[in-house]
Design an enzyme around this catalytic site. Structure first.
Site, PDB file in Angstrom:
ATOM      1  CB  ILE A   1      -1.059  -0.159   1.184  1.00 46.84           C
ATOM      2  CG1 ILE A   1      -1.991   1.143   0.969  1.00 46.84           C
ATOM      3  CG2 ILE A   1      -0.171   0.005   2.718  1.00 46.84           C
ATOM      4  CD1 ILE A   1      -3.110   0.904   1.912  1.00 46.84           C
TER       5      ILE A   1
ATOM      6  CD  GLN B   1       3.384   4.309 -10.241  1.00 51.42           C
ATOM      7  OE1 GLN B   1       3.930   5.224 -10.735  1.00 51.42           O
ATOM      8  NE2 GLN B   1       3.158   2.978 -10.845  1.00 51.42           N
ATOM      9  CG  ASP B   2       0.826   0.072  -9.306  1.00 49.76           C
ATOM     10  OD1 ASP B   2       1.098   1.169  -9.752  1.00 49.76           O
ATOM     11  OD2 ASP B   2       1.032  -0.925  -9.797  1.00 49.76           O
TER      12      ASP B   2
ATOM     13  CG  ASP C   1       8.856  -8.422   5.563  1.00 49.83           C
ATOM     14  OD1 ASP C   1       9.132  -7.629   5.867  1.00 49.83           O
ATOM     15  OD2 ASP C   1       8.933  -9.398   4.761  1.00 49.83           O
TER      16      ASP C   1
ATOM     17  CB  ALA D   1       3.970  -6.202  -1.143  1.00 49.14           C
TER      18      ALA D   1
ATOM     19  CD  GLN E   1      13.790  -5.444  -6.022  1.00 48.64           C
ATOM     20  OE1 GLN E   1      13.752  -4.170  -6.322  1.00 48.64           O
ATOM     21  NE2 GLN E   1      14.349  -6.489  -6.962  1.00 48.64           N
TER      22      GLN E   1
ATOM     23  CE1 TYR F   1      13.389  -8.385   0.923  1.00 46.57           C
ATOM     24  CE2 TYR F   1      13.863  -7.250  -1.130  1.00 46.57           C
ATOM     25  CZ  TYR F   1      13.175  -7.375   0.008  1.00 46.57           C
ATOM     26  OH  TYR F   1      12.072  -6.470   0.461  1.00 46.57           O
TER      27      TYR F   1
ATOM     28  CB  THR G   1       5.702  -7.593 -14.553  1.00 41.81           C
ATOM     29  OG1 THR G   1       6.445  -6.941 -15.266  1.00 41.81           O
ATOM     30  CG2 THR G   1       6.371  -9.064 -14.182  1.00 41.81           C
TER      31      THR G   1
ATOM     32  CD  GLU H   1      11.128  -6.794 -17.283  1.00 40.94           C
ATOM     33  OE1 GLU H   1      12.037  -7.532 -17.158  1.00 40.94           O
ATOM     34  OE2 GLU H   1      11.311  -5.725 -17.840  1.00 40.94           O
TER      35      GLU H   1
ATOM     36  CE1 TYR I   1       9.289  -7.395 -10.139  1.00 42.66           C
ATOM     37  CE2 TYR I   1       9.793  -7.270 -12.700  1.00 42.66           C
ATOM     38  CZ  TYR I   1       8.796  -6.910 -11.440  1.00 42.66           C
ATOM     39  OH  TYR I   1       7.392  -6.376 -11.498  1.00 42.66           O
TER      40      TYR I   1
ATOM     41  CE  LYS J   1       5.854  -8.899  -9.572  1.00 48.20           C
ATOM     42  NZ  LYS J   1       4.777  -8.566  -8.713  1.00 48.20           N
TER      43      LYS J   1
ATOM     44  CG  HIS K   1       1.726   0.765 -14.249  1.00 46.89           C
ATOM     45  ND1 HIS K   1       1.792  -0.348 -14.474  1.00 46.89           N
ATOM     46  CD2 HIS K   1       1.338   0.941 -12.791  1.00 46.89           C
ATOM     47  CE1 HIS K   1       1.955  -1.158 -13.256  1.00 46.89           C
ATOM     48  NE2 HIS K   1       1.494  -0.478 -12.609  1.00 46.89           N
TER      49      HIS K   1
HETATM   50  P1  NAP Z   1       6.571   0.024  -5.755  1.00 45.43           P
HETATM   51  O1  NAP Z   1       6.185   1.337  -5.692  1.00 45.43           O
HETATM   52  O2  NAP Z   1       8.074  -0.333  -5.729  1.00 45.43           O
HETATM   53  O3  NAP Z   1       6.142  -0.475  -4.340  1.00 45.43           O
HETATM   54  C1  NAP Z   1       6.495  -1.608  -3.880  1.00 45.43           C
HETATM   55  C2  NAP Z   1       5.585  -2.011  -2.639  1.00 45.43           C
HETATM   56  O4  NAP Z   1       6.112  -3.160  -2.065  1.00 45.43           O
HETATM   57  C3  NAP Z   1       5.904  -1.128  -1.437  1.00 45.43           C
HETATM   58  O5  NAP Z   1       4.826  -0.744  -0.697  1.00 45.43           O
HETATM   59  C4  NAP Z   1       7.180  -1.737  -0.590  1.00 45.43           C
HETATM   60  O6  NAP Z   1       7.149  -1.346   0.717  1.00 45.43           O
HETATM   61  C5  NAP Z   1       6.409  -3.156  -0.786  1.00 45.43           C
HETATM   62  N1  NAP Z   1       7.234  -4.223  -0.265  1.00 45.43           N
HETATM   63  C6  NAP Z   1       8.489  -4.537  -0.894  1.00 45.43           C
HETATM   64  N2  NAP Z   1       9.065  -5.637  -0.288  1.00 45.43           N
HETATM   65  C7  NAP Z   1       8.332  -6.032   0.678  1.00 45.43           C
HETATM   66  C8  NAP Z   1       8.152  -6.833   1.830  1.00 45.43           C
HETATM   67  N3  NAP Z   1       9.337  -8.040   1.895  1.00 45.43           N
HETATM   68  N4  NAP Z   1       7.062  -7.253   2.764  1.00 45.43           N
HETATM   69  C9  NAP Z   1       6.185  -6.202   2.485  1.00 45.43           C
HETATM   70  N5  NAP Z   1       5.923  -5.349   1.650  1.00 45.43           N
HETATM   71  C10 NAP Z   1       7.115  -5.199   0.924  1.00 45.43           C
HETATM   72  O7  NAP Z   1       5.750  -0.862  -6.748  1.00 45.43           O
HETATM   73  P2  NAP Z   1       4.549  -0.539  -7.791  1.00 45.43           P
HETATM   74  O8  NAP Z   1       5.178   0.265  -8.927  1.00 45.43           O
HETATM   75  O9  NAP Z   1       3.411   0.019  -7.016  1.00 45.43           O
HETATM   76  O10 NAP Z   1       4.222  -1.810  -8.448  1.00 45.43           O
HETATM   77  C11 NAP Z   1       3.443  -2.517  -7.697  1.00 45.43           C
HETATM   78  C12 NAP Z   1       3.135  -4.010  -7.955  1.00 45.43           C
HETATM   79  O11 NAP Z   1       2.890  -4.257  -9.349  1.00 45.43           O
HETATM   80  C13 NAP Z   1       4.644  -4.691  -7.919  1.00 45.43           C
HETATM   81  O12 NAP Z   1       4.493  -5.908  -7.499  1.00 45.43           O
HETATM   82  C14 NAP Z   1       5.280  -4.646  -9.244  1.00 45.43           C
HETATM   83  O13 NAP Z   1       6.320  -5.764  -9.231  1.00 45.43           O
HETATM   84  C15 NAP Z   1       4.170  -4.896  -9.907  1.00 45.43           C
HETATM   85  N6  NAP Z   1       4.309  -4.244 -11.405  1.00 45.43           N
HETATM   86  C16 NAP Z   1       4.387  -2.886 -11.471  1.00 45.43           C
HETATM   87  C17 NAP Z   1       4.517  -2.359 -12.742  1.00 45.43           C
HETATM   88  C18 NAP Z   1       4.917  -0.792 -12.964  1.00 45.43           C
HETATM   89  O14 NAP Z   1       5.273  -0.341 -13.810  1.00 45.43           O
HETATM   90  N7  NAP Z   1       4.770   0.162 -11.917  1.00 45.43           N
HETATM   91  C19 NAP Z   1       4.638  -3.055 -13.746  1.00 45.43           C
HETATM   92  C20 NAP Z   1       4.379  -4.630 -13.823  1.00 45.43           C
HETATM   93  C21 NAP Z   1       4.380  -4.924 -12.704  1.00 45.43           C
HETATM   94  P3  NAP Z   1       7.942  -0.114   1.186  1.00 45.43           P
HETATM   95  O15 NAP Z   1       7.438   1.155   0.894  1.00 45.43           O
HETATM   96  O16 NAP Z   1       8.253  -0.460   2.672  1.00 45.43           O
HETATM   97  O17 NAP Z   1       9.394  -0.428   0.352  1.00 45.43           O
HETATM   98  O1  F7E Z   2      13.622   0.812 -16.983  1.00 46.26           O
HETATM   99  C1  F7E Z   2      15.987   1.996 -19.352  1.00 46.26           C
HETATM  100  C2  F7E Z   2      16.198   0.535 -18.615  1.00 46.26           C
HETATM  101  O2  F7E Z   2      13.776   0.935 -14.444  1.00 46.26           O
HETATM  102  C3  F7E Z   2      12.913   1.127 -18.155  1.00 46.26           C
HETATM  103  C4  F7E Z   2       9.170  -1.966 -13.173  1.00 46.26           C
HETATM  104  O3  F7E Z   2       8.098  -1.456 -12.681  1.00 46.26           O
HETATM  105  O4  F7E Z   2       8.342  -2.115 -15.429  1.00 46.26           O
HETATM  106  C5  F7E Z   2       9.418  -1.680 -14.573  1.00 46.26           C
HETATM  107  O5  F7E Z   2      10.838  -2.501 -15.182  1.00 46.26           O
HETATM  108  C6  F7E Z   2      13.857   1.029 -19.282  1.00 46.26           C
HETATM  109  C7  F7E Z   2      14.677  -0.220 -19.475  1.00 46.26           C
HETATM  110  O6  F7E Z   2      11.769  -0.061 -15.577  1.00 46.26           O
HETATM  111  C8  F7E Z   2      18.003   4.166 -17.144  1.00 46.26           C
HETATM  112  O7  F7E Z   2      17.158  -0.328 -19.022  1.00 46.26           O
HETATM  113  C9  F7E Z   2      17.894   3.292 -19.274  1.00 46.26           C
HETATM  114  O8  F7E Z   2      14.887  -0.456 -20.553  1.00 46.26           O
HETATM  115  O9  F7E Z   2      12.051   2.516 -15.328  1.00 46.26           O
HETATM  116  P1  F7E Z   2      12.812   1.232 -15.629  1.00 46.26           P
HETATM  117  P2  F7E Z   2      11.639  -1.819 -16.334  1.00 46.26           P
HETATM  118  O10 F7E Z   2      12.937  -2.321 -16.028  1.00 46.26           O
HETATM  119  O11 F7E Z   2      11.110  -1.810 -17.562  1.00 46.26           O
HETATM  120  C10 F7E Z   2       8.406  -3.543 -15.615  1.00 46.26           C
HETATM  121  C11 F7E Z   2       6.789  -3.706 -16.163  1.00 46.26           C
HETATM  122  C12 F7E Z   2       8.102  -4.049 -14.217  1.00 46.26           C
HETATM  123  O12 F7E Z   2       7.535  -5.001 -13.818  1.00 46.26           O
HETATM  124  C13 F7E Z   2       9.032  -3.740 -13.013  1.00 46.26           C
HETATM  125  O13 F7E Z   2       8.637  -3.720 -11.927  1.00 46.26           O
HETATM  126  O14 F7E Z   2      14.894   2.076 -19.074  1.00 46.26           O
HETATM  127  N1  F7E Z   2      17.061   2.830 -18.615  1.00 46.26           N
HETATM  128  N2  F7E Z   2      18.614   4.311 -18.299  1.00 46.26           N
HETATM  129  C14 F7E Z   2      17.076   2.977 -17.318  1.00 46.26           C
HETATM  130  N3  F7E Z   2      16.211   2.647 -16.402  1.00 46.26           N
HETATM  131  C15 F7E Z   2      16.894   3.180 -15.088  1.00 46.26           C
HETATM  132  N4  F7E Z   2      15.776   2.539 -14.104  1.00 46.26           N
HETATM  133  N5  F7E Z   2      17.564   4.114 -14.791  1.00 46.26           N
HETATM  134  C16 F7E Z   2      18.343   4.429 -15.665  1.00 46.26           C
HETATM  135  O15 F7E Z   2      19.098   5.309 -15.757  1.00 46.26           O
END
Ligand code: NAP
Ligand code: F7E
Length: 332
Positions: free
Chosen positions: A9, A12-13, A64, A87, A89, A101, A131, A133, A155, A159, A185
């Site tokens: 919670i 971001q989401d 946790d 939740a 990493q 982890y 995801t 990914e 990662y 997933k 997103h």
């Molecule tokens: P985020 O901002 O990184 O938030 C991650 C959340 O997980 C935080 O609340 C964090 O708590 C919690 N968390 C991490 N490790 C934990 C643990 N061991 N026990 C309990 N809580 C833990 O992620 P998000 O962008 O909102 O994404 C939400 C979900 O969607 C994630 O599962 C992510 O993999 C998935 N997802 C995201 C995207 C995207 O583009 N955003 C795309 C595909 C899938 P703390 O605040 O304490 O660190």
């Molecule tokens: O990278 C490139 C990087 O870290 C996007 C997570 O929410 O979406 C996210 O994963 C792209 C990649 O997101 C930098 O190499 C270049 O090609 O913003 P990102 P991600 O890796 O796509 C998926 C769907 C998830 O599920 C994940 O949880 O950008 N890139 N230069 C960089 N990326 C970062 N972070 N930093 C740079 O300096």
């Protein structure tokens, strides 16, 4: 009025989802983990969430994903009708630094939650944030629910395990377990070490004279970026569908990191080519060249479509950074 439990919670989401359910009149409970600081920026800076905490409509519980007894205890106390499991990493590059982890929180954490729910709240619905990914360097484009999984980082592998568990539990135990295969997103609440927030923040800070350069790993990778608020709308539709299933949520329109830079710097009237520096520190061991999702199933069966386009998303993010800098400044 529904009783909702959100893992993640503080993310971001999770923060947008909590806001959305509170606006619908629901009661929201969230898992938070122990940390040395009590400040939870995304919850503390949203007026609707601050108010809901003060009136008891939003409650936080310590737990946790590595501690099954804590999950069981929260489920017993809350007795949720729907659990959104967000939740874990979730940084791709960091998953190479923290592979065990990542597997434990993202992969086994999902198993612990599914098992706990099966025993404590067997009738509750579970939504998993899966995801794009999982597809890795996909063999077909765009990717849909049937595209083969081919993870290329720890990662993504975690997933894949989590999504397979959701499918297994759905079939074997008949529980309502569903998933969103979420493509990237973004929003002003995105973590600062993801590329879009990094670029939006960098463009704003350079425009305000706080910094001169923005260091990035690469400009060519393409991602299918949507606005997190639109994706959260899709998440709610998946979790409240008549039958449990998995759905791709995506825009279907990939853009490169360079295009994001160009658009973000254009918002502040600058040329990104004069400020962006390629830095090996941010280069990945392996990286997906392009993601592109096909959300036609979500559109046809759930009536979902993203409302916010790429340029509007970039503007929302850069404007938020400028407003924050202008309101609070920054000592750094
Ligand atoms: P985020 O901002 O990184 O938030 C991650 C959340 O997980 C935080 O609340 C964090 O708590 C919690 N968390 C991490 N490790 C934990 C643990 N061991 N026990 C309990 N809580 C833990 O992620 P998000 O962008 O909102 O994404 C939400 C979900 O969607 C994630 O599962 C992510 O993999 C998935 N997802 C995201 C995207 C995207 O583009 N955003 C795309 C595909 C899938 P703390 O605040 O304490 O660190
Ligand atoms: O990278 C490139 C990087 O870290 C996007 C997570 O929410 O979406 C996210 O994963 C792209 C990649 O997101 C930098 O190499 C270049 O090609 O913003 P990102 P991600 O890796 O796509 C998926 C769907 C998830 O599920 C994940 O949880 O950008 N890139 N230069 C960089 N990326 C970062 N972070 N930093 C740079 O300096």
């Amino acid at each position: 009025m529904a009783r909702i439990l959100i893992t993640g919670i503080t993310g971001q989401d999770g923060s947008y989802l909590a806001e959305s359910h509170l606006a619908s009149g629901d009661e929201v409970d969230g898992l938070v983990r122990q940390s040395s600081l009590l400040q939870r920026t995304r919850l503390d800076s949203v007026p609707a969430l601050v108010k809901a905490r003060s009136t008891g409509r939003l409650k936080l519980h310590y737990a946790d994903l590595s501690d099954t007894s804590s999950l069981v205890s929260v489920l017993r106390n809350v007795k949720p009708e729907t659990v959104y499991h967000l939740a874990g990493q979730s940084h791709v590059k960091i998953s190479f630094d923290l592979p065990e982890y990542t597997a434990d929180s993202t992969g086994l954490g999902t198993l612990r939650l599914l098992e706990s729910m099966r025993h404590v709240v067997p009738d509750a619905r579970l939504f998993l944030a899966a995801t794009s990914e999982i597809f890795g360097e996909a063999k077909e484009s765009p990717q849909n629910e049937k595209t083969p999984m081919n993870p290329i980082n720890p990662y993504a592998a975690a997933k894949v395990y989590a999504l397979n568990l959701v499918r297994i539990y759905r079939k074997a135990y008949g529980v309502f377990a569903c998933a969103g295969i979420l493509f990237n997103h973004e929003s002003p609440r995105r973590g600062e070490n993801y590329v879009t927030r990094k670029i939006a923040r960098g463009a704003a800070r350079i425009a305000r004279g706080r910094e001169k350069e923005l260091h990035l790993g690469a400009l060519t990778p393409k991602r299918d970026w949507s606005y997190a608020v639109d994706i959260v709308d899709g998440i709610r539709r998946i979790a409240s569908a008549p039958k449990p299933d998995d759905f791709v949520l995506a825009s279907g329109l990939p853009h490169s990191v360079g295009e994001f830079c160009e658009a973000a710097f254009r918002v502040v009237g600058l040329d990104y080519g004069k400020h962006v520096v390629l830095d090996p520190e941010y280069v990945r061991l392996v990286d997906i060249t392009e993601t592109c999702g096909d959300a036609s199933r979500a559109r046809n069966e759930l009536g979902w479509a993203p409302k916010t386009g790429f340029l509007e998303l970039v503007r929302i993010m850069v404007d938020a950074e400028l407003a924050d800098l202008d309101a609070h400044g920054d000592p750094a």
